[in-house]
Design a protein around this motif. Structure first.
Motif, PDB file in Angstrom:
ATOM      1  N   LEU A 247      52.004  41.124  20.900  1.00 17.53           N
ATOM      2  CA  LEU A 247      50.842  40.238  20.795  1.00 17.53           C
ATOM      3  C   LEU A 247      50.878  39.149  21.870  1.00 17.53           C
ATOM      4  O   LEU A 247      49.862  38.867  22.514  1.00 17.53           O
ATOM      5  N   TYR A 248      52.040  38.517  22.063  1.00 17.18           N
ATOM      6  CA  TYR A 248      52.162  37.501  23.109  1.00 17.18           C
ATOM      7  C   TYR A 248      51.821  38.069  24.485  1.00 17.18           C
ATOM      8  O   TYR A 248      51.130  37.431  25.292  1.00 17.18           O
ATOM      9  N   LEU A 249      52.323  39.264  24.770  1.00 22.34           N
ATOM     10  CA  LEU A 249      52.076  39.867  26.086  1.00 22.34           C
ATOM     11  C   LEU A 249      50.587  40.182  26.270  1.00 22.34           C
ATOM     12  O   LEU A 249      50.053  40.045  27.383  1.00 22.34           O
ATOM     13  N   GLU A 250      49.927  40.605  25.195  1.00 28.59           N
ATOM     14  CA  GLU A 250      48.478  40.839  25.278  1.00 28.59           C
ATOM     15  C   GLU A 250      47.740  39.530  25.585  1.00 28.59           C
ATOM     16  O   GLU A 250      46.848  39.498  26.443  1.00 28.59           O
ATOM     17  N   ALA A 251      48.116  38.459  24.893  1.00 28.31           N
ATOM     18  CA  ALA A 251      47.486  37.161  25.135  1.00 28.31           C
ATOM     19  C   ALA A 251      47.766  36.656  26.550  1.00 28.31           C
ATOM     20  O   ALA A 251      46.872  36.131  27.226  1.00 28.31           O
ATOM     21  N   LEU A 252      49.002  36.836  27.007  1.00 28.31           N
ATOM     22  CA  LEU A 252      49.372  36.366  28.338  1.00 28.31           C
ATOM     23  C   LEU A 252      48.589  37.097  29.418  1.00 28.31           C
ATOM     24  O   LEU A 252      48.153  36.495  30.412  1.00 28.31           O
ATOM     25  N   LYS A 253      48.378  38.383  29.232  1.00 31.03           N
ATOM     26  CA  LYS A 253      47.607  39.170  30.207  1.00 31.03           C
ATOM     27  C   LYS A 253      46.183  38.634  30.335  1.00 31.03           C
ATOM     28  O   LYS A 253      45.653  38.471  31.443  1.00 31.03           O
ATOM     29  N   ILE A 254      45.559  38.340  29.200  1.00 28.20           N
ATOM     30  CA  ILE A 254      44.184  37.822  29.220  1.00 28.20           C
ATOM     31  C   ILE A 254      44.138  36.440  29.864  1.00 28.20           C
ATOM     32  O   ILE A 254      43.308  36.172  30.746  1.00 28.20           O
ATOM     33  N   HIS A 255      45.035  35.538  29.435  1.00 30.99           N
ATOM     34  CA  HIS A 255      45.028  34.174  29.969  1.00 30.99           C
ATOM     35  C   HIS A 255      45.308  34.164  31.472  1.00 30.99           C
ATOM     36  O   HIS A 255      44.705  33.382  32.221  1.00 30.99           O
ATOM     37  N   THR A 256      46.218  34.999  31.926  1.00 33.83           N
ATOM     38  CA  THR A 256      46.549  35.041  33.354  1.00 33.83           C
ATOM     39  C   THR A 256      45.342  35.496  34.168  1.00 33.83           C
ATOM     40  O   THR A 256      45.045  34.934  35.236  1.00 33.83           O
ATOM     41  N   ALA A 257      44.620  36.494  33.667  1.00 31.38           N
ATOM     42  CA  ALA A 257      43.422  36.970  34.367  1.00 31.38           C
ATOM     43  C   ALA A 257      42.341  35.894  34.396  1.00 31.38           C
ATOM     44  O   ALA A 257      41.671  35.690  35.428  1.00 31.38           O
ATOM     45  N   LEU A 258      42.157  35.179  33.300  1.00 30.71           N
ATOM     46  CA  LEU A 258      41.147  34.125  33.243  1.00 30.71           C
ATOM     47  C   LEU A 258      41.488  32.978  34.186  1.00 30.71           C
ATOM     48  O   LEU A 258      40.614  32.421  34.861  1.00 30.71           O
ATOM     49  N   ALA A 259      42.774  32.613  34.256  1.00 28.10           N
ATOM     50  CA  ALA A 259      43.192  31.506  35.126  1.00 28.10           C
ATOM     51  C   ALA A 259      43.022  31.843  36.600  1.00 28.10           C
ATOM     52  O   ALA A 259      42.897  30.948  37.437  1.00 28.10           O
ATOM     53  N   ALA A 260      43.028  33.148  36.926  1.00 32.80           N
ATOM     54  CA  ALA A 260      42.886  33.580  38.322  1.00 32.80           C
ATOM     55  C   ALA A 260      41.429  33.693  38.755  1.00 32.80           C
ATOM     56  O   ALA A 260      41.153  33.908  39.948  1.00 32.80           O
ATOM     57  N   MET A 261      40.498  33.519  37.827  1.00 32.34           N
ATOM     58  CA  MET A 261      39.080  33.648  38.168  1.00 32.34           C
ATOM     59  C   MET A 261      38.603  32.450  38.974  1.00 32.34           C
ATOM     60  O   MET A 261      39.095  31.332  38.787  1.00 32.34           O
ATOM     61  N   PRO A 262      37.670  32.652  39.924  1.00 31.98           N
ATOM     62  CA  PRO A 262      37.128  31.528  40.693  1.00 31.98           C
ATOM     63  C   PRO A 262      36.518  30.471  39.766  1.00 31.98           C
ATOM     64  O   PRO A 262      35.801  30.802  38.823  1.00 31.98           O
ATOM     65  N   GLY A 263      36.844  29.224  40.040  1.00 31.39           N
ATOM     66  CA  GLY A 263      36.297  28.128  39.249  1.00 31.39           C
ATOM     67  C   GLY A 263      37.043  27.834  37.967  1.00 31.39           C
ATOM     68  O   GLY A 263      36.646  26.927  37.218  1.00 31.39           O
ATOM     69  N   ALA A 264      38.097  28.589  37.684  1.00 28.74           N
ATOM     70  CA  ALA A 264      38.880  28.311  36.469  1.00 28.74           C
ATOM     71  C   ALA A 264      39.498  26.920  36.570  1.00 28.74           C
ATOM     72  O   ALA A 264      40.054  26.543  37.593  1.00 28.74           O
ATOM     73  N   GLY A 265      39.405  26.160  35.504  1.00 31.65           N
ATOM     74  CA  GLY A 265      39.897  24.792  35.514  1.00 31.65           C
ATOM     75  C   GLY A 265      41.330  24.676  35.037  1.00 31.65           C
ATOM     76  O   GLY A 265      41.993  25.682  34.738  1.00 31.65           O
ATOM     77  N   PRO A 266      41.808  23.441  34.914  1.00 30.22           N
ATOM     78  CA  PRO A 266      43.193  23.222  34.487  1.00 30.22           C
ATOM     79  C   PRO A 266      43.477  23.703  33.075  1.00 30.22           C
ATOM     80  O   PRO A 266      44.600  24.073  32.762  1.00 30.22           O
ATOM     81  N   SER A 267      42.459  23.716  32.219  1.00 29.78           N
ATOM     82  CA  SER A 267      42.700  24.170  30.845  1.00 29.78           C
ATOM     83  C   SER A 267      43.085  25.645  30.813  1.00 29.78           C
ATOM     84  O   SER A 267      43.917  26.058  29.987  1.00 29.78           O
TER      85      SER A 267
END
Length: 373
Positions: A247-267
Motif C-alpha cells: 500500500l505504501y509503495l502504491e501511494a508513493l508511486k502516485i505522489h511521486t508522479a504528481l510532484a513531478a508534474m509541471p506546476g506542482a507546488g510544495p505540498s
C-alpha cells in the motif's frame, strides 16, 4: 490567460465590475487546483476592491488567504485572513456565517503552521458561532471535522473521535455515503480510532473512505494516494507488514508522479516525503535499516529544501532517525540527532507539547542506554 486580459482591457473604466469578475475567475481556478493562477487573479481583485469596492474587500481577502494556504504560503495567508476577519466582524458583527468562515480558514492556517493551541481555540470559536446559527447550518460539520483533526494533532484522541463521530453523522445525513466530505470524515475518524489503539474499527472506517474516494476520484488523485498511505498505517499497526508495504509503495508511486508534474507546488513534494517517512518506519520495524535510512535521508533532505532547516516536519524525521540509530546501537549518532530535533522543537513558536514530549521520550531512552540517566 485571455479571459483575465480581457477583463483588464474591457472593464478598466468599471473597477467594481472588474473586481467581481476577477474574483469569480480566481475562484474557478482555485476549484480547479490551479492555485498560482488563482492567486494572481485574486490579488488583482484585492487591489481593485481596495480602490473601488471596499465594502466587498473582505470577500477577496478571505479567498486570497485561503488560496495562499493551498499554495503552502502560510506566512502570506495568515495576515490576509486576519484582515478579512477584522473587516467581517466590523461589517457583520460577531455571530455571522462569514465570520465563522473566516475563523475556520484562519484556524486551518494555524494548524498547518503547527500553532495547535491557537488552531484549537479558533476552531472552537468558529464552531460556537456556527452552532448558534441553527442545528442545520452546513458549517457545523465542517468545523467539527476540522476541530477533530486539530485535536488529533494535539494528542486528544478520545475527544477527537467523539467530535468526528458527530461530524460523520451530520455528513451522512446531509450528503449520503458516497460523497467526498463523508469520505474525509470517515478517514479522520479512522485515524483517531487508530491513535486510541482501536485498530480493527479504524481500518474499517478507513477502507470505507478509500472505497468512496476510488469511486468518485481519478486513480491518481492525491487524496486517493493520501488515504492509501493512511490505510497502510492502520495495517502496519496490526503488524501486517507485507500488506502495508504494498500500500505504501502504491501511494508513493502516485505522489511521486504528481510532484513531478509541471506546476506542482510544495505540498505535492511534502506528500512524497510523508510517504517516504512512513515507509521508512515500516522497514525500521522489520530491521531493514539500510532501506529505512535511505528513505529517511531522502525525506529529510527534501523537507529541508521545502520548509527550511528549522521546521517541525524536519524534526519529525530527525526524531525517527534518532530512534532507529538507538535500535542499531549507534548511540552517539542517536543522541546528536535527538538533541538537534528537541532543540528545534523547543524554539518553534506555539508547538504543541505532544511533539516535544515524543522527542524527550526518545532522548531519554538514548541517555538511559548510554548510562547517562
Amino acid at each position: 490567460d485571455r479571459g483575465a486580459k480581457r477583463i483588464g482591457a474591457d472593464l478598466g473604466g468599471k473597477p467594481a465590475v472588474q473586481a467581481r469578475l476577477l474574483q469569480t475567475l480566481g475562484s474557478v481556478y482555485k476549484q480547479l487546483g490551479m492555485y498560482d493562477e488563482a492567486a494572481a487573479l485574486m490579488t488583482q481583485a484585492v487591489h481593485a476592491r481596495e480602490k473601488a469596492d471596499p465594502e466587498l474587500l473582505e470577500e477577496s481577502l478571505n479567498e486570497l488567504g485561503d488560496i495562499e494556504r493551498y499554495r503552502g504560503h502560510l506566512a502570506e495567508a495568515e495576515p490576509l485572513l486576519l484582515r478579512a476577519l477584522e473587516l467581517r466582524r466590523k461589517k457583520f458583527g460577531g455571530a455571522h456565517t462569514k465570520v465563522g468562515q473566516s475563523l475556520n480558514n484562519l484556524a486551518l492556517v494555524y494548524d498547518e503552521q503547527g500553532k495547535l493551541a491557537e488552531a484549537e481555540a479558533t476552531h472552537r470559536e468558529a464552531l460556537r458561532i456556527r452552532r448558534g446559527l441553527g442545528p442545520k447550518d452546513p458549517g457545523i460539520s465542517n468545523s467539527l471535522s476540522n476541530l477533530g483533526i486539530t485535536l488529533r494533532k494535539n494528542g486528544k484522541y478520545e475527544e477527537a473521535a467523539t467530535v468526528l463521530r458527530e461530524a460523520l453523522a451530520l455528513r451522512l445525513e446531509a450528503n449520503g455515503q458516497d460523497h467526498p466530505l463523508t469520505a474525509s470524515t470517515l478517514s479522520q475518524l479512522g485515524q483517531a480510532l487508530a491513535e486510541t489503539g482501536n485498530y480493527a474499527e479504524a481500518e474499517k472506517f478507513l477502507r470505507e473512505s478509500l472505497a468512496i474516494r476510488r469511486k468518485v476520484l481519478p486513480a491518481n488523485h492525491p487524496q486517493v494516494a493520501d488515504l492509501i498511505s493512511v490505510v497502510a498505517g492502520a495495517v502496519q499497526d496490526q503488524h501486517r507488514l507485507d500488506e502495508a508495504e504494498k500500500l505504501y509503495l502504491e501511494a508513493l508511486k502516485i505522489h511521486t508522479a504528481l510532484a513531478a508534474m509541471p506546476g506542482a507546488g510544495p505540498s505535492a513534494a511534502m506528500d512524497v516525503t510523508s510517504t517516504q517517512n512512513n515507509l521508512a518506519t515500516l522497514y525500521e520495524m522489520r530491521g531493514d535499516y539500510a532501506r529505512a535510512d535511505r528513505l529517511y535521508q531522502d525525506a529529510l533532505r527534501a523537507r529541508r529544501e521545502i520548509r527550511g532547516e528549522r521546521h517541525n516536519s524536519v524534526a519529525t524525521v530527525m526524531n525517527n532517525m534518532a530512534r532507529m540509530r538507538l535500535a542499531q546501537g549507534q548511540l552517539a549518532a542517536a543522541e546528536r540527532l535527538s538533541r538537534e530535533a528537541l532543540a528545534m522543537r523547543l524554539e518553534l513558536p506555539s508547538l504543541d507539547s505532544m511533539h516535544i514530549a515524543s522527542t524527550r521520550t526518545v532522548l531519554g531512552r538514548i541517555l538511559h542506554a548510554r548510562g547517562a540517566l
